[in-house]
Design an enzyme around this catalytic site. Structure first.
Site, mmCIF file in Angstrom:
data_model
loop_
_atom_site.group_PDB
_atom_site.id
_atom_site.type_symbol
_atom_site.label_atom_id
_atom_site.label_comp_id
_atom_site.label_asym_id
_atom_site.label_seq_id
_atom_site.Cartn_x
_atom_site.Cartn_y
_atom_site.Cartn_z
ATOM 1 N N CYS A 7 7.881 -3.844 -10.978
ATOM 2 C CA CYS A 7 6.774 -3.065 -10.408
ATOM 3 C C CYS A 7 6.797 -1.691 -11.058
ATOM 4 O O CYS A 7 7.390 -1.527 -12.132
ATOM 5 C CB CYS A 7 6.871 -2.999 -8.881
ATOM 6 N N ASN A 10 10.216 0.493 -8.830
ATOM 7 C CA ASN A 10 11.413 -0.295 -8.496
ATOM 8 C C ASN A 10 12.063 0.184 -7.200
ATOM 9 O O ASN A 10 13.274 0.119 -7.025
ATOM 10 C CB ASN A 10 12.432 -0.293 -9.649
ATOM 11 N N CYS A 12 9.908 -0.337 -4.076
ATOM 12 C CA CYS A 12 9.194 -1.033 -2.987
ATOM 13 C C CYS A 12 9.062 -2.533 -3.291
ATOM 14 O O CYS A 12 9.775 -3.364 -2.730
ATOM 15 C CB CYS A 12 7.823 -0.412 -2.746
ATOM 16 N N ARG A 13 8.137 -2.881 -4.197
ATOM 17 C CA ARG A 13 7.778 -4.292 -4.344
ATOM 18 C C ARG A 13 8.824 -5.119 -5.079
ATOM 19 O O ARG A 13 9.221 -6.200 -4.613
ATOM 20 C CB ARG A 13 6.423 -4.411 -5.059
ATOM 21 N N SER A 14 9.278 -4.653 -6.270
ATOM 22 C CA SER A 14 10.175 -5.529 -7.045
ATOM 23 C C SER A 14 11.571 -5.671 -6.425
ATOM 24 O O SER A 14 12.143 -6.762 -6.500
ATOM 25 C CB SER A 14 10.234 -5.124 -8.522
ATOM 26 N N ASP A 124 0.398 -1.958 -4.126
ATOM 27 C CA ASP A 124 1.393 -0.893 -4.016
ATOM 28 C C ASP A 124 1.351 -0.312 -2.592
ATOM 29 O O ASP A 124 0.326 0.225 -2.183
ATOM 30 C CB ASP A 124 1.024 0.177 -5.056
#
Ligand code: 4NP
Length: 166
Positions: A7, A10, A12-14, A124
């Protein structure tokens, strides 16, 4: 087989994808040896643990992200990873710019493994409300199950270290 989730920051999402996919694949594909990692395309948060809201939302579903630390995508990732999955189109485009030609067919969008999710991108959540973190988890849990099904069906590429024909 080595899988990298990517993401922007690095945090939140990934890292959520790393932790959730590690748990889902351990349960659904115990016979496969998978190496799972995550990285960002931007260096704003290098060395930091995942965002507090991300950690708390993940913990409510039983995922512990506390030991993860943010890093950026490195040139060596394109040599060592068999599958590099971006959370959104912007990060996929960045990966396509960074990747050597021979690694481009290992790039993709994570939500291509969740064809019924109604979106191709994990949004995001950084500047949004609490609900965004739950939505990220829902999408990532669905795509993790889809990726496991694809791996079980042999529908995902050969390991990077195995020379390709031709
Ligand atoms: P991520 O979220 O890409 O899912 O880790 C973000 C984290 C930080 C920022 C943007 C997105 N930021 O602008 O600092």
């Amino acid at each position: 087989m080595r899988i990298l989730f990517v993401c922007l920051g690095n945090i939140c999402r990934s890292p959520t994808a790393e932790s959730v996919f590690r748990a889902v694949s351990a349960r659904e594909l115990p016979e496969l040896t998978l190496s799972v990692d995550s990285a960002g395309t931007a260096d704003y948060h290098v060395g930091e643990p995942p965002d507090r809201r991300t950690r708390e939302a993940a913990a409510r579903r039983g995922y512990d992200l506390s030991s993860l630390r943010a890093r950026v995508v490195e040139p060596s990732d394109f040599q060592t990873c068999d599958l590099i999955l971006a959370m959104d189109c912007q990060n996929l485009r960045t990966l396509e710019r960074l990747a050597p030609a021979e690694a481009r067919d290992r790039l993709g969008l994570f939500l291509d493994y969740a064809p019924d999710a109604g979106t191709r991108e994990v949004p995001d959540p950084y500047y949004g409300g609490e609900n965004g973190f739950e939505h990220v988890l829902d999408l990532i849990e669905t795509a993790s199950r889809g990726l496991c099904e694809a791996l079980r069906a042999g529908a995902v590429g050969q390991p990077a270290h195995v020379p390709r024909a031709g």
